[in-house]
Motif scaffolding. Structure first.
Motif, PDB file in Angstrom:
ATOM      1  N   PHE A  86       8.415  10.603  -5.092  1.00 23.10           N
ATOM      2  CA  PHE A  86       9.741  10.762  -5.460  1.00 23.10           C
ATOM      3  C   PHE A  86       9.489  10.739  -7.107  1.00 23.10           C
ATOM      4  O   PHE A  86      10.584  11.094  -7.727  1.00 23.10           O
ATOM      5  CB  PHE A  86      10.380   9.813  -4.988  1.00 23.10           C
ATOM      6  N   GLY A  87       8.440  10.502  -7.841  1.00 20.26           N
ATOM      7  CA  GLY A  87       8.336  10.154  -9.221  1.00 20.26           C
ATOM      8  C   GLY A  87       9.278   9.160  -9.815  1.00 20.26           C
ATOM      9  O   GLY A  87       9.770   9.272 -10.858  1.00 20.26           O
ATOM     10  N   ILE A  88       9.426   8.206  -9.077  1.00 15.02           N
ATOM     11  CA  ILE A  88      10.449   7.130  -9.376  1.00 15.02           C
ATOM     12  C   ILE A  88       9.636   5.657  -9.299  1.00 15.02           C
ATOM     13  O   ILE A  88       8.546   5.610  -8.372  1.00 15.02           O
ATOM     14  CB  ILE A  88      11.698   6.817  -8.398  1.00 15.02           C
ATOM     15  N   ASN A  89       9.545   5.002 -10.382  1.00 13.77           N
ATOM     16  CA  ASN A  89       8.970   3.994 -10.428  1.00 13.77           C
ATOM     17  C   ASN A  89       9.095   3.092  -8.941  1.00 13.77           C
ATOM     18  O   ASN A  89      10.232   2.619  -8.739  1.00 13.77           O
ATOM     19  CB  ASN A  89       9.504   3.016 -11.612  1.00 13.77           C
ATOM     20  N   LYS A 110       0.819  -1.345  -0.056  1.00 13.68           N
ATOM     21  CA  LYS A 110      -0.093   0.000   0.185  1.00 13.68           C
ATOM     22  C   LYS A 110       0.977   1.270  -0.115  1.00 13.68           C
ATOM     23  O   LYS A 110       0.294   2.279  -0.370  1.00 13.68           O
ATOM     24  CB  LYS A 110      -0.801  -0.113   1.394  1.00 13.68           C
ATOM     25  N   TYR A 111       2.048   1.154   0.390  1.00 11.31           N
ATOM     26  CA  TYR A 111       2.959   2.290   0.419  1.00 11.31           C
ATOM     27  C   TYR A 111       3.775   2.483  -0.882  1.00 11.31           C
ATOM     28  O   TYR A 111       4.073   3.640  -0.979  1.00 11.31           O
ATOM     29  CB  TYR A 111       4.002   2.326   1.465  1.00 11.31           C
ATOM     30  N   LEU A 112       3.786   1.587  -1.720  1.00 11.82           N
ATOM     31  CA  LEU A 112       4.639   1.719  -2.943  1.00 11.82           C
ATOM     32  C   LEU A 112       3.962   2.783  -3.847  1.00 11.82           C
ATOM     33  O   LEU A 112       4.924   3.729  -4.417  1.00 11.82           O
ATOM     34  CB  LEU A 112       4.653   0.397  -3.659  1.00 11.82           C
ATOM     35  N   LYS A 146      15.525  15.075 -14.300  1.00  8.78           N
ATOM     36  CA  LYS A 146      14.178  15.498 -15.002  1.00  8.78           C
ATOM     37  C   LYS A 146      13.452  16.413 -14.353  1.00  8.78           C
ATOM     38  O   LYS A 146      13.028  17.279 -14.762  1.00  8.78           O
ATOM     39  CB  LYS A 146      13.513  14.310 -15.698  1.00  8.78           C
ATOM     40  N   GLN A 147      13.206  15.679 -13.106  1.00  5.23           N
ATOM     41  CA  GLN A 147      12.300  16.720 -12.213  1.00  5.23           C
ATOM     42  C   GLN A 147      12.865  17.909 -11.843  1.00  5.23           C
ATOM     43  O   GLN A 147      12.057  19.134 -11.810  1.00  5.23           O
ATOM     44  CB  GLN A 147      12.192  15.999 -10.919  1.00  5.23           C
ATOM     45  N   ASP A 148      14.093  18.196 -11.581  1.00  3.76           N
ATOM     46  CA  ASP A 148      14.969  19.142 -10.912  1.00  3.76           C
ATOM     47  C   ASP A 148      15.172  20.246 -12.390  1.00  3.76           C
ATOM     48  O   ASP A 148      14.719  21.524 -12.111  1.00  3.76           O
ATOM     49  CB  ASP A 148      16.179  19.046 -10.503  1.00  3.76           C
ATOM     50  N   LEU A 149      15.588  19.828 -13.319  1.00  8.03           N
ATOM     51  CA  LEU A 149      15.725  20.633 -14.547  1.00  8.03           C
ATOM     52  C   LEU A 149      14.374  20.804 -15.633  1.00  8.03           C
ATOM     53  O   LEU A 149      14.480  21.952 -16.052  1.00  8.03           O
ATOM     54  CB  LEU A 149      16.945  20.141 -15.162  1.00  8.03           C
ATOM     55  N   LYS A 150      13.545  20.152 -15.450  1.00 12.00           N
ATOM     56  CA  LYS A 150      12.659  20.055 -16.331  1.00 12.00           C
ATOM     57  C   LYS A 150      12.895  20.678 -17.815  1.00 12.00           C
ATOM     58  O   LYS A 150      12.667  21.646 -18.394  1.00 12.00           O
ATOM     59  CB  LYS A 150      11.459  21.245 -15.876  1.00 12.00           C
TER      60      LYS A 150
END
Length: 162
Positions: free
Chosen positions: A51-54, A42-44, A76-80
């Motif tokens: 975190f936007g990580i698989n 349930k936490y996955l 990717k998240q930081d630099l967009k």
């Protein structure tokens, strides 16, 4: 290294901060990281969203390639970044040979990590080929390939031969 441990370190998130976000005790996070307890299913999705990580990365021991893939996602998240164009590259894998479209980003950091991932995958495949059998009869051929790569990698004749 455990995926959750690596991701928390990369994102500079303390165990207690994550525990508060999940509404659990810090000790649970420690048990997950030490591998004494599995992360409940349930936490996955929650971790994936935070975190936007698989979600598959959180529960496994990471390879060097996995770590690079996670770093790429964080970048990717930081630099967009913006995909400036697509380039076609020839790829070979166990199933087939094919052309793939590879994004070229406006941020060089992402292009650099993409190349590092491809390089790590090639090195891994090379290791697997060499390790197929203990008494590899083609070891001298591999040695020649490495020597050519070291000495003639930029020569047109080498590329044409390959």
């Amino acid at each position: 290294m455990n995926g959750l441990e690596y991701i928390l370190s990369l994102y500079q998130v303390q165990h207690i901060a994550l525990a508060e976000k999940l509404g659990i005790k810090k000790q649970n996070i420690n048990l997950w990281i030490k591998g004494k307890q599995n992360i409940p299913k349930k936490y996955l999705p929650v971790l994936e969203g935070l975190f936007g990580i698989n979600r598959s990365y959180f529960t496994k021991e990471l390879t060097d390639i996995d770590k690079l893939e996670i770093q790429k996602e964080k970048l990717k998240q930081d630099l967009k970044p913006i995909v400036e164009r697509q380039k076609e590259e020839f790829r070979v894998d166990e199933e087939s040979d094919y052309l793939v479209k590879v994004p070229v980003y406006d941020k060089e950091e992402l292009n650099t990590i993409e190349r590092a991932i491809e390089k790590a995958k090639l090195v891994e495949r090379f290791k697997q080929v060499i390790d197929i059998i203990d008494e590899n009869p083609y070891m001298d051929t591999y040695a020649l390939i490495v020597e050519l790569l070291e000495k003639a990698q930029h020569e047109a004749i080498f590329h044409k031969t390959i």
